[in-house]
Design a protein around this motif. Structure first.
Motif, PDB file in Angstrom:
ATOM      1  N   LEU A 205      18.824  34.910  46.265  1.00  0.00           N
ATOM      2  CA  LEU A 205      18.378  33.615  46.473  1.00  0.00           C
ATOM      3  C   LEU A 205      17.667  33.027  44.860  1.00  0.00           C
ATOM      4  O   LEU A 205      17.757  31.965  44.498  1.00  0.00           O
ATOM      5  CB  LEU A 205      17.147  33.391  47.441  1.00  0.00           C
ATOM      6  N   ARG A 206      16.816  33.932  44.381  1.00  0.00           N
ATOM      7  CA  ARG A 206      16.313  33.837  43.018  1.00  0.00           C
ATOM      8  C   ARG A 206      17.619  33.146  42.029  1.00  0.00           C
ATOM      9  O   ARG A 206      17.109  32.443  41.403  1.00  0.00           O
ATOM     10  CB  ARG A 206      15.512  34.796  42.487  1.00  0.00           C
ATOM     11  N   LEU A 207      18.713  34.072  42.023  1.00  0.00           N
ATOM     12  CA  LEU A 207      19.730  33.603  41.054  1.00  0.00           C
ATOM     13  C   LEU A 207      20.409  32.298  41.455  1.00  0.00           C
ATOM     14  O   LEU A 207      20.826  31.773  40.625  1.00  0.00           O
ATOM     15  CB  LEU A 207      20.916  35.118  41.242  1.00  0.00           C
ATOM     16  N   ALA A 208      20.144  32.004  42.677  1.00  0.00           N
ATOM     17  CA  ALA A 208      20.724  30.613  43.098  1.00  0.00           C
ATOM     18  C   ALA A 208      19.776  29.426  43.085  1.00  0.00           C
ATOM     19  O   ALA A 208      20.251  28.145  43.309  1.00  0.00           O
ATOM     20  CB  ALA A 208      21.223  30.496  44.465  1.00  0.00           C
ATOM     21  N   LEU A 209      18.533  29.651  42.352  1.00  0.00           N
ATOM     22  CA  LEU A 209      17.489  28.447  42.054  1.00  0.00           C
ATOM     23  C   LEU A 209      18.257  27.304  41.390  1.00  0.00           C
ATOM     24  O   LEU A 209      17.770  26.277  41.749  1.00  0.00           O
ATOM     25  CB  LEU A 209      16.397  29.110  41.448  1.00  0.00           C
ATOM     26  N   ASP A 210      19.243  27.709  40.500  1.00  0.00           N
ATOM     27  CA  ASP A 210      19.793  26.186  39.785  1.00  0.00           C
ATOM     28  C   ASP A 210      21.182  26.006  40.379  1.00  0.00           C
ATOM     29  O   ASP A 210      21.994  25.446  39.579  1.00  0.00           O
ATOM     30  CB  ASP A 210      19.704  26.875  38.259  1.00  0.00           C
ATOM     31  N   ALA A 211      21.660  26.650  41.341  1.00  0.00           N
ATOM     32  CA  ALA A 211      23.061  26.357  41.825  1.00  0.00           C
ATOM     33  C   ALA A 211      23.155  25.058  42.348  1.00  0.00           C
ATOM     34  O   ALA A 211      22.211  24.441  42.565  1.00  0.00           O
ATOM     35  CB  ALA A 211      23.262  27.459  42.773  1.00  0.00           C
ATOM     36  N   ARG A 212      24.492  24.505  42.671  1.00  0.00           N
ATOM     37  CA  ARG A 212      24.486  23.255  43.075  1.00  0.00           C
ATOM     38  C   ARG A 212      24.287  23.060  44.481  1.00  0.00           C
ATOM     39  O   ARG A 212      24.553  23.904  45.199  1.00  0.00           O
ATOM     40  CB  ARG A 212      26.139  22.935  42.862  1.00  0.00           C
ATOM     41  N   ILE A 213      23.348  21.918  44.953  1.00  0.00           N
ATOM     42  CA  ILE A 213      23.079  21.893  46.075  1.00  0.00           C
ATOM     43  C   ILE A 213      23.598  20.599  46.620  1.00  0.00           C
ATOM     44  O   ILE A 213      23.539  19.329  45.967  1.00  0.00           O
ATOM     45  CB  ILE A 213      21.585  21.482  46.218  1.00  0.00           C
ATOM     46  N   VAL A 214      24.167  20.656  47.637  1.00  0.00           N
ATOM     47  CA  VAL A 214      24.944  19.421  48.396  1.00  0.00           C
ATOM     48  C   VAL A 214      24.056  18.634  49.391  1.00  0.00           C
ATOM     49  O   VAL A 214      23.477  19.370  50.205  1.00  0.00           O
ATOM     50  CB  VAL A 214      26.208  19.869  48.997  1.00  0.00           C
ATOM     51  N   GLU A 215      23.898  17.469  49.369  1.00  0.00           N
ATOM     52  CA  GLU A 215      22.975  16.943  49.997  1.00  0.00           C
ATOM     53  C   GLU A 215      23.778  15.794  50.888  1.00  0.00           C
ATOM     54  O   GLU A 215      24.648  14.985  50.415  1.00  0.00           O
ATOM     55  CB  GLU A 215      21.919  15.922  49.300  1.00  0.00           C
ATOM     56  N   GLU A 216      23.574  15.598  52.152  1.00  0.00           N
ATOM     57  CA  GLU A 216      24.160  14.861  53.055  1.00  0.00           C
ATOM     58  C   GLU A 216      23.176  14.309  54.046  1.00  0.00           C
ATOM     59  O   GLU A 216      23.028  14.930  54.977  1.00  0.00           O
ATOM     60  CB  GLU A 216      25.189  15.483  53.883  1.00  0.00           C
ATOM     61  N   ALA A 217      22.754  12.981  53.687  1.00  0.00           N
ATOM     62  CA  ALA A 217      21.700  12.479  54.499  1.00  0.00           C
ATOM     63  C   ALA A 217      20.379  13.252  54.238  1.00  0.00           C
ATOM     64  O   ALA A 217      19.792  13.604  53.657  1.00  0.00           O
ATOM     65  CB  ALA A 217      22.178  11.916  55.812  1.00  0.00           C
ATOM     66  N   ASP A 218      19.982  13.811  55.701  1.00  0.00           N
ATOM     67  CA  ASP A 218      18.926  14.474  55.839  1.00  0.00           C
ATOM     68  C   ASP A 218      19.165  15.898  55.878  1.00  0.00           C
ATOM     69  O   ASP A 218      18.304  16.994  56.487  1.00  0.00           O
ATOM     70  CB  ASP A 218      18.045  14.121  57.170  1.00  0.00           C
TER      71      ASP A 218
END
Length: 209
Positions: free
Chosen positions: A169-182
């Motif tokens: 999870l720490r390695l993923a702190l700067d990974a792309r996050i996909v947002e869809e509404a809420d």
């Protein structure tokens, strides 16, 4: 002298314009202009000739990428991340003619964005702040989750395996996050996901697989 001239000739007014100018240069195979938009540190170890050879070798693949970059330059150029500490970044977003902070910096346990919630999760586990972890639990699970249960999960018999998950999870702190509404999600490790849900304006962790 050539590098200096290139740097002066290809100044851009902002991130969006820099991206658009760079992409347009690649599309018309004007590699000198594109090279002039790279940083001084990059040009110190990559010559213009090497840059041109690399771009020419990958010209087919670059064409589609450059087109996408140019088409989306304004959107991508309206958001920048600035490192302000050892493990702290602040995101600036462009609103009209002004740059504004997306969320306040130096908020150790923020939940204003999915990324802030993910950082909060990692920091809270590392700091054994189970009271903070409780804030990240979605409403429908909250009655069944206690600080003691969280402590047992992270410090009990399976602690070693769970700590390995935390490292991923720490390695993923700067990974792309996909947002869809809420709702939002981020993929990390081989094929795991963290799912987020926004409740009452705060992002919470739905499931760190």
């Amino acid at each position: 002298m050539l590098v200096l001239a290139l740097g002066c000739a290809t100044r851009a007014a902002g991130p969006g314009q820099a991206l658009e100018t760079y992409a347009s240069a690649l599309e018309r195979k004007d590699y000198a202009t594109a090279y002039g938009l790279t940083s001084g540190s990059y040009r110190q170890h990559v010559s213009l000739d090497d840059f041109r050879r690399q771009m020419q070798a990958d010209a087919t693949e670059l064409a589609a990428d450059a087109h996408s970059l140019r088409e989306n330059a304004a959107r991508w150029g309206s958001r920048v991340d600035v490192v302000i500490g050892r493990d702290e970044r602040v995101t600036l977003v462009r609103e009209g003619a002004a740059w504004r902070l997306e969320t306040p910096p130096f908020e150790p346990y923020g939940q204003g964005t999915p990324r802030a919630a993910l950082r909060t999760f990692v920091r809270a586990v590392e700091g054994r702040r189970y009271d903070v972890l409780l804030r990240l639990v979605p409403a429908r699970y909250r009655a069944a989750v206690t600080a003691d249960k969280l402590r047992a999960y992270w410090e009990g018999d399976q602690a070693a395996a769970h700590r390995a998950l935390l490292r991923d999870l720490r390695l993923a702190l700067d990974a792309r996050i996909v947002e869809e509404a809420d709702e939002a999600f981020v993929t990390y490790g081989a094929s795991r996901q963290v799912r987020f849900v926004r409740e009452e304006g705060f992002w919470r962790i739905e499931s760190p697989e």
